[in-house]
Design an enzyme around this catalytic site. Structure first.
Site, PDB file in Angstrom:
ATOM      1  N   LYS A   1     -31.478 -19.767 -28.286  1.00  0.00           N
ATOM      2  CA  LYS A   1     -32.828 -19.680 -27.725  1.00  0.00           C
ATOM      3  C   LYS A   1     -33.874 -19.957 -28.814  1.00  0.00           C
ATOM      4  O   LYS A   1     -34.853 -20.654 -28.586  1.00  0.00           O
ATOM      5  CB  LYS A   1     -33.056 -18.290 -27.094  1.00  0.00           C
ATOM      6  CG  LYS A   1     -32.276 -18.106 -25.800  1.00  0.00           C
ATOM      7  CD  LYS A   1     -32.240 -16.668 -25.329  1.00  0.00           C
ATOM      8  CE  LYS A   1     -31.347 -16.526 -24.104  1.00  0.00           C
ATOM      9  NZ  LYS A   1     -31.115 -15.126 -23.714  1.00  0.00           N
TER      10      LYS A   1
ATOM     11  N   GLN B   1     -32.745  -9.047 -25.403  1.00  0.00           N
ATOM     12  CA  GLN B   1     -31.392  -9.516 -25.097  1.00  0.00           C
ATOM     13  C   GLN B   1     -30.531  -8.352 -24.595  1.00  0.00           C
ATOM     14  O   GLN B   1     -30.463  -7.298 -25.224  1.00  0.00           O
ATOM     15  CB  GLN B   1     -30.770 -10.143 -26.366  1.00  0.00           C
ATOM     16  CG  GLN B   1     -29.414 -10.797 -26.152  1.00  0.00           C
ATOM     17  CD  GLN B   1     -29.464 -12.011 -25.229  1.00  0.00           C
ATOM     18  OE1 GLN B   1     -30.368 -12.832 -25.307  1.00  0.00           O
ATOM     19  NE2 GLN B   1     -28.495 -12.110 -24.327  1.00  0.00           N
TER      20      GLN B   1
ATOM     21  N   ASP C   1     -38.352 -13.323 -18.726  1.00  0.00           N
ATOM     22  CA  ASP C   1     -37.015 -13.263 -18.129  1.00  0.00           C
ATOM     23  C   ASP C   1     -37.086 -12.981 -16.621  1.00  0.00           C
ATOM     24  O   ASP C   1     -36.096 -13.121 -15.916  1.00  0.00           O
ATOM     25  CB  ASP C   1     -36.197 -12.149 -18.797  1.00  0.00           C
ATOM     26  CG  ASP C   1     -35.165 -12.708 -19.768  1.00  0.00           C
ATOM     27  OD1 ASP C   1     -34.794 -13.881 -19.611  1.00  0.00           O
ATOM     28  OD2 ASP C   1     -34.732 -11.955 -20.658  1.00  0.00           O
TER      29      ASP C   1
END
Ligand code: NAP
Length: 279
Positions: free
Chosen positions: A48, A92, A115
């Site tokens: 990412k 994460q 997200d």
């Protein structure tokens, strides 16, 4: 049969973003937070980070030790929420067991929740209102659209009902006028449901689960699964045998994975526009 090439489609999205970002004097910023020692998570985060840098998005990595307390993590989220150079915040998952994941995800400002996991964004998604959408299902929609695959009026089987993939996928498809059946571990007739579906989206995490006899002729297959057999990455679909029967299929790797990352970058650019008052 045609391959739904996530690598090529993701590259197009990234290049388009790169051009738009090149024109900005101040660049969008994405903060990526990782807690604990998890090799897979570290790999995802590095991918990412690299994708951000290649697109012109500034990435801020926060790598915290396994013993980080929930309060310490909350303090960091609060700091990032109030930092103008940070447009998107990604924590994460999974987090270590002593940290309440829901509490942390709900702490992120919905306007920085790239997200799309915050209940505010999930609620808006349900109501078909503008919001940040979960990157994997949103990336799948973008991939199907890139190949002009008709969704409206189609019967779609979504295998898996997680908050991250299965459920938001089903909602996004309903908004595109599909008739959706969501299957999970307690579904008794998955084979029959799949055989009656024009599109199958498998997000289960079991190698070779979707077999040739579960798939109807000319179906479209999207394989979200990431599994390893003898160290080799594969999806949920028995690709070699299914491939000759279907009209379109995503490979693993090179299908959904790159689209997930491209969509994260897309969401970060959108967050920048919102946070800087451009929309
Ligand atoms: P998850 O939270 O573990 O959910 C798995 C879902 O599959 C659950 O709803 C579960 O049902 C269902 N399931 C498990 N075994 C089943 C069976 N035998 N028959 C029918 N349903 C079954 O996983 P996830 O986070 O959604 O991820 C799914 C897969 O996609 C994983 O392999 C993951 O690594 C991969 N993934 C890939 C990407 C990407 O970018 N390529 C992104 C996200 C996830 P219950 O709800 O009844 O337990």
């Amino acid at each position: 049969m045609q391959i739904l090439d996530g690598k090529v489609t993701a590259k197009k999205i990234r290049q388009d973003l790169k051009q738009k970002i090149a024109e900005l004097t101040k660049k969008p910023g994405l903060a990526v937070v990782i807690v604990g020692d998890n090799k897979a998570s570290e790999q995802y985060v590095n991918m990412k980070k690299k994708a951000c840098e290649n697109t012109g998005i500034v990435s801020f990595s926060h790598v915290l030790g396994q013993k980080t307390t929930q309060n310490e993590l909350i303090k960091l989220i609060d700091k990032l929420n109030n930092d103008d150079s940070v447009d998107g915040i990604l924590v994460q998952l999974p987090l270590p067991e002593h940290i309440n994941e829901d509490l942390i995800l709900e702490r992120i400002f919905p306007s920085k929740d790239v997200d799309g996991f915050h209940p505010v964004n999930v609620g808006k998604l349900l109501q078909n209102k503008p919001c940040f959408k979960s990157c994997t299902p949103f990336g799948i929609i973008k991939l199907l659209e890139e190949y002009n695959i008709e969704i409206s009026g189609k019967r779609v089987a979504v295998l898996g009902r997680s908050n991250i993939v299965g459920k938001p996928m089903a909602i996004m498809l309903i908004h595109k006028n599909a008739t959706v059946t969501v299957c999970h571990s307690k579904t008794t007739n998955i084979k029959e449901i799949c055989r009656n579906s024009d599109i199958i989206i498998s997000a289960i995490g079991k190698a070779n689960f979707v077999k040739e006899d579960m798939v109807k002729e000319k179906a479209v297959i999207v394989d979200v699964g990431t599994n390893f057999i003898n160290g080799k990455l594969c999806g949920d679909v028995d690709f070699e045998n299914v491939i000759n029967k279907v009209s379109y299929i995503t490979p693993v790797p090179g299908g959904v994975g790159p689209m997930t990352i491209a969509t994260l970058l897309y969401n970060t650019y959108e967050a920048y526009k919102i946070n800087k008052g451009c929309v």
